[in-house]
Enzyme design. Sequence first.
Site, PDB file in Angstrom:
ATOM      1  N   TYR A  73      -0.932   0.462  10.601  1.00  0.00           N
ATOM      2  CA  TYR A  73      -1.543  -0.185   9.059  1.00  0.00           C
ATOM      3  C   TYR A  73      -0.317  -0.349   8.565  1.00  0.00           C
ATOM      4  O   TYR A  73       0.681  -1.301   7.816  1.00  0.00           O
ATOM      5  CB  TYR A  73      -2.843   0.192   8.227  1.00  0.00           C
ATOM      6  CG  TYR A  73      -2.655  -0.328   7.494  1.00  0.00           C
ATOM      7  CD1 TYR A  73      -3.366  -1.270   7.227  1.00  0.00           C
ATOM      8  CD2 TYR A  73      -2.429   0.306   6.219  1.00  0.00           C
ATOM      9  CE1 TYR A  73      -3.771  -2.094   5.520  1.00  0.00           C
ATOM     10  CE2 TYR A  73      -2.405   0.028   4.718  1.00  0.00           C
ATOM     11  CZ  TYR A  73      -3.582  -1.225   4.548  1.00  0.00           C
ATOM     12  OH  TYR A  73      -4.270  -1.647   2.913  1.00  0.00           O
ATOM     13  N   SER A  96       0.907  -1.284   0.014  1.00  0.00           N
ATOM     14  CA  SER A  96       0.255   0.347  -0.242  1.00  0.00           C
ATOM     15  C   SER A  96       1.076   1.016   0.330  1.00  0.00           C
ATOM     16  O   SER A  96       2.014   1.337   0.577  1.00  0.00           O
ATOM     17  CB  SER A  96      -0.869  -0.420   1.387  1.00  0.00           C
ATOM     18  OG  SER A  96      -1.415   0.873   1.289  1.00  0.00           O
TER      19      SER A  96
END
Lengths: 242, 425
Positions: A148, A135
């Site tokens: 995250y 990501s």
Amino acid sequence: MSYLLILGAKSDIAKAVAREYAKNGYDIYLAARNIEELLPLSQDINIRYEKEAKRVIFDALDFKSHQAFYDSLDPKPIGVISAIGSLGIQEKAQNDFEKAQKIIETNYVGCLSILNIIANDYEQQKSGFIIGISSVAGDRGRKSNYIYGSAKAAFSAYLSGLRNRLHDANVQVLTVKPGFVNTQMTKGMDLPAKLTAEPEDVARDIYKAQQKGKNVIYTKWMWRYVMMIIKMIPETLFKQWF
Amino acid sequence: MNLNSWGNYPIIKNTVFDYTDDLFNILPLPSIPHGNGRSYGDSALNTNIIHTIKHNCFLSFNKENGVLHCESGVLLSEILEIFVPKGWFLSVTPGTKFITVGGAIASDVHGKNHHIAGSFSNTVVSFRLCLPNGKIVTCSHKNNQDFFKATCGGMGLTGIILDTKIKLQPIKSSSINQITIKTRNLKETFEAFEKYKNYTYSVAWIDCMSKGENIGKCLLMVGEHADDGHLTYKNETKFSIPFNFPSWTLNQFSVKLFNMLYYSTDITQKKISLDSFFYPLDAIRHWNRIYGKNGLTQYQFVLPKEKSYEGLQKILGKIASTGKGSFLAVLKLFGKGNNNYLSFPTEGYTLALDFKIEPNIFNFFDELDQIVLEYGGRFYLAKDCRIPRKIFEQGYPQIETFRAFRKAHQLNDTLQSLQSKRVGI
């Protein structure tokens, strides 16, 4: 028959990837913890593209099961994509270690565990490809999702090292860094339309990049430049602005 | 993400929810199901929207009888891509393929073969409907008939259609043999519809600029599936409208288009692709932007057959004399209607006219409404953004049955669109 193994097959991106690869002639292993929900997708792939879509039970967090899981696949997949991921809730994770741990284990440890096993096999076979969906959140930590993000940063570094190691074995490792994608994970967020991809766009980008033998892609493509700028902002300013 | 309808009018800020099994535990009510947003007006708009588009899996296909089982978010275009090459085509299709199967049922859409095949619900074998209380009802022509009749044409006001079985028709070729007939006035147009009524598909483009004795001048296009040729299919997107056009471009565009076609044809026959015959406008992505940033609406009504000629003379005359809006209109002769409570088609002529949203246009519609009512007509909810309650309800004799059904199943307070509130359904 060439199988692609999709880990974390329940996500919207995984669904689009499954269709994209089936459309291009691959049979698919759909791996997830709850395979009942994957029945419609496996039927769909079978009807749309006349390809097999076998559902296999896989729990990313049950590390001990990973070797047996991979051993049970027959035939072995010629490629694997990890679409495992869970955003979690940042505020809860920063106050509750168990929640933080779950985010790290889901987004990093579980991926590492299964990909290690597959990488070793591919290295021996001297063929195969490994795609990891990381990501842009791993490119720089921000207060809204840094737990995250840190797992994704670790995953990106892992993929980079793996690519380095497997180069001589002729095994491709592709790192995918999606920006905003219109999926279950982002529902309810007010995303800027021009920077937001549909899962189908991401799947097309992944397939193309993998076929071309690329190393790292951003999707949508402009995220490469968005992140380049974000990474250039000096820390003194970054900590105040974001 | 904010969802609009095809007409970009009205625009309302909304929160979008994906349909999931536990949706009704968290969903703020009232809300309204929304497919691909191709209804023109406010049928699928409200502050809370249940988006079904991601539920687009094919579940099974029976090669013997052509029955396709699929989730309700499947687009008709997806069905075409997969099944035309296998020798199957939709039994009923509207003029755009970019609608969901669920939307096709909710609007009980019709196509160019209505006089032969009826509307979309005629091709539906069954569907599963999820009610706001979480109960799932399986409906067909035989089982749970009241749910079936309320849901087909029920504009999403009875629940969420989860999946459906529809019957496809076998085809031998992906081409259509088309005949185009040119007429000089409404009388000739009606005669042509009667003369060619045995053709499976028929539709006419009316020139709304014509006045006096030329009122109702048209190009009637009829067609049949070809018997020979290959089965290939590809989405024919020719170009995309990149932004909202300034509104003055529209008139020149459509007038020129019609004249070009009108003066270049007499009676011509040609073989054309499915896309060119059924979905000519789909080739232009975002064609709604041609109507400018204020949006567009479509005024579509049907008049009983015996009163159609007189009524259409009057309406087309009025449109031509005021020079408002639509220069191209679509005319179609419907066959018999069905028993669904709110399905639009009923035997007679239906006319659909596009208008851009502009000052005074709604007053003009009010005047047209009076003529439609005078001739016993009714309006199509899937196109509508403004019809007043009193006008709407006069066209639908079963409206009270629909209202009672909603009340009996406690759907009134849970499922609502801007449109349902306006017309009181």
